[in-house]
Design a protein around this motif. Sequence first.
Motif, mmCIF file in Angstrom:
data_model
loop_
_atom_site.group_PDB
_atom_site.id
_atom_site.type_symbol
_atom_site.label_atom_id
_atom_site.label_comp_id
_atom_site.label_asym_id
_atom_site.label_seq_id
_atom_site.Cartn_x
_atom_site.Cartn_y
_atom_site.Cartn_z
ATOM 1 N N GLY A 21 0.810 -1.220 0.000
ATOM 2 C CA GLY A 21 0.000 0.000 0.000
ATOM 3 C C GLY A 21 0.840 1.266 0.000
ATOM 4 N N GLY A 22 2.176 1.131 -0.026
ATOM 5 C CA GLY A 22 3.044 2.302 -0.198
ATOM 6 C C GLY A 22 3.748 2.790 1.055
ATOM 7 N N CYS A 154 -4.913 -2.355 4.820
ATOM 8 C CA CYS A 154 -5.355 -1.531 3.673
ATOM 9 C C CYS A 154 -6.238 -0.385 4.161
ATOM 10 N N ARG A 155 -7.166 -0.721 5.056
ATOM 11 C CA ARG A 155 -8.115 0.292 5.526
ATOM 12 C C ARG A 155 -7.398 1.363 6.347
ATOM 13 N N GLY A 162 -6.426 9.889 4.295
ATOM 14 C CA GLY A 162 -7.506 10.864 4.283
ATOM 15 C C GLY A 162 -8.691 10.460 3.469
ATOM 16 N N GLU A 163 -9.823 10.419 4.133
ATOM 17 C CA GLU A 163 -11.088 10.193 3.439
ATOM 18 C C GLU A 163 -12.077 11.233 3.947
ATOM 19 N N THR A 205 -6.897 -4.694 -0.977
ATOM 20 C CA THR A 205 -7.971 -3.783 -1.386
ATOM 21 C C THR A 205 -7.373 -2.400 -1.634
ATOM 22 N N ALA A 206 -7.422 -1.948 -2.878
ATOM 23 C CA ALA A 206 -6.891 -0.620 -3.199
ATOM 24 C C ALA A 206 -8.009 0.404 -3.007
ATOM 25 N N VAL A 207 -7.669 1.553 -2.447
ATOM 26 C CA VAL A 207 -8.687 2.582 -2.202
ATOM 27 C C VAL A 207 -8.430 3.753 -3.138
#
Length: 583
Positions: A21-22, A154-155, A162-163, A205-207
Amino acid sequence: MDPTNANTALASAFVEELARGGLRHAVVSPGSRSTPLAVALWRQPEIEVTVIVDERSAAFFALGAAQASGAPVALLCTSGSAVANYHPAVCEADESAVPLLVLSADRPPELRGIGAGQTIDQIKLFGSSVRWFCEVGTHEADDGGLLHYRSVACRALAAARGETRPGPVHLNLPWREPLAPVPVAGAVSATDPLALAGREGRPLTAVTRVDLEPSSFLLDEMAAHIGDAIAGVIVAGRQLDPELREPLAHLARVSGFPILADPTSQLRCGPHDRSHVVAAYDLLLRDERFARSVVPDLVLRFGEMPTSKPLRAWLAASDASEIVIDPRGGWNEPSNGASAILRADPTELAAGWAARLEKEPRGTPEDWLGAERVAQAVIETELGNAAPISEPALHRALGAAHRDGDLVYTASSMPIRDQEAFLASDPADVLFLSNRGTNGIDGLVSSGIGAAHATGRPTTIVTGDLGLLHDLGGLAALRDVSTPVRIVVIDNDGGGIFHFLPQEGALDSEEFEALLGTPRGVDAAKAAALFDLPHRRLESLADLPEALAVGTSLIEVRTDRSTNVASHRHLQERVQAALAQLR
Ligand SMILES: Cc1ncc(C[n+]2csc(CCOP(=O)(O)OP(=O)(O)O)c2C)c(N)n1
Ligand SMILES: [Mg+2]
């Protein structure tokens, strides 16, 4: 995935997802309960691990690294009071919207609250300061357990990024014995390839990020509003994106608005067109006649609200329509007077408005720019080359000494205020950072070192003496950092800022010194010696470039608290006298 035992399997699957995920940096503090995750992080090739003993310093190091790189940084510690030491940096990350991933190891539920030792209530320890809390729970290394750990990773990264508002995330991870990577036959029962290995080269899971491109309706309507304004201004406060410079400079040119630019907006200094930048707004707005002569009818605010008191008061007193551009979901509006907050990409907004206005460009804002020239001439005469050492003059000299690519991390209290008031606009391409979410004087040394480490940029930390004392242990991290870190300590032996407050007059001097002045006689040379750092006490500001060129070192600048207020007032009077001549 490391199948040595259930803990290694779960921890390594989790860390694998973080890497995919980076996530690239983790700051780990030593402890036993955190061993499964510490080993998994250490063994993950894409993730660089820094080990810092003091969790408070570790968290501020991670905060600086995450702020400077714009990417999440993970923190890991053992159970107990260790995790509570993260709290100040978590608060700052919340207020400043910095992505931090806090991983606290914990004892499993059956060992909590029974006097088992090194156990506190870690559930929701940071309250509403985190974007997401998750009690990750205890699990077998079966399909369900492994998929849960992968999914939580992932979450957590998505929530930290940021969401829509970036910030800290807290995962509490209990572990049962064995904590060491000792083989346990049959401990991994999973068979699903997705649970065992996730997805090759990408997260489970990619967001996808929210699209903040402004609509053409918003661009058209606001451009018309800007075109109609008679006395518009752009206020640029703390934000880190250097890509905003050119479009905002262009918008200023075509709209005829000045840019009141705090250094941490990255707009005051840099290689962009700075023709509309006003750097001396703090001093200018202290002149009431000037402040009244430039009352605005439209304010476009990019980034956070700058610290300057006269600027805040001037904005609050005006009836201007105030438009706050805040793509990150904050409520960055301390004056409670904004007419709109735009959740759109600032660069696209500035470029879109400028493109609509460039057919009929307006003249330059001579009232502001003329005053800026006058103020800068006064400041240069008073504080320029060969000026004796003073706190204002130091910031002038620092400004002239910064080089392209430098990173400057400035402490709360007087350093950030004086930088805002006195730093000249300059073409050097510098990244200016601070911890102004909570305005703490804690952790600044660690944050600066973390930022240097994450970016590789030669770094100058500018701190007061009490700020240095507060995070003296942070200096220990320098042994693992090869990037040059110059720590400039403004040593006025105590809290110089308090002399500007009414308490100074209301308390007798003994009380004032005991409760607020708080001289501690910290000897910078001895502090440097403790950590094997070169130390230099500056005798003249002319020696500053030479001192900075040494690289990692502690540079002591002695100033005098008792004369500092008078020297600020003197400058203010000189500027006011020069402005009076202009009229
Ligand atoms: C963690 C924390 N504790 C206390 C304060 C209150 N405080 C604000 S400024 C200051 C004094 C800072 O002194 P120094 O770092 O020497 O800077 P100077 O005021 O001399 O510029 C204190 C204690 C704070 N902002 N943050
Ligand atoms: Mg001080």
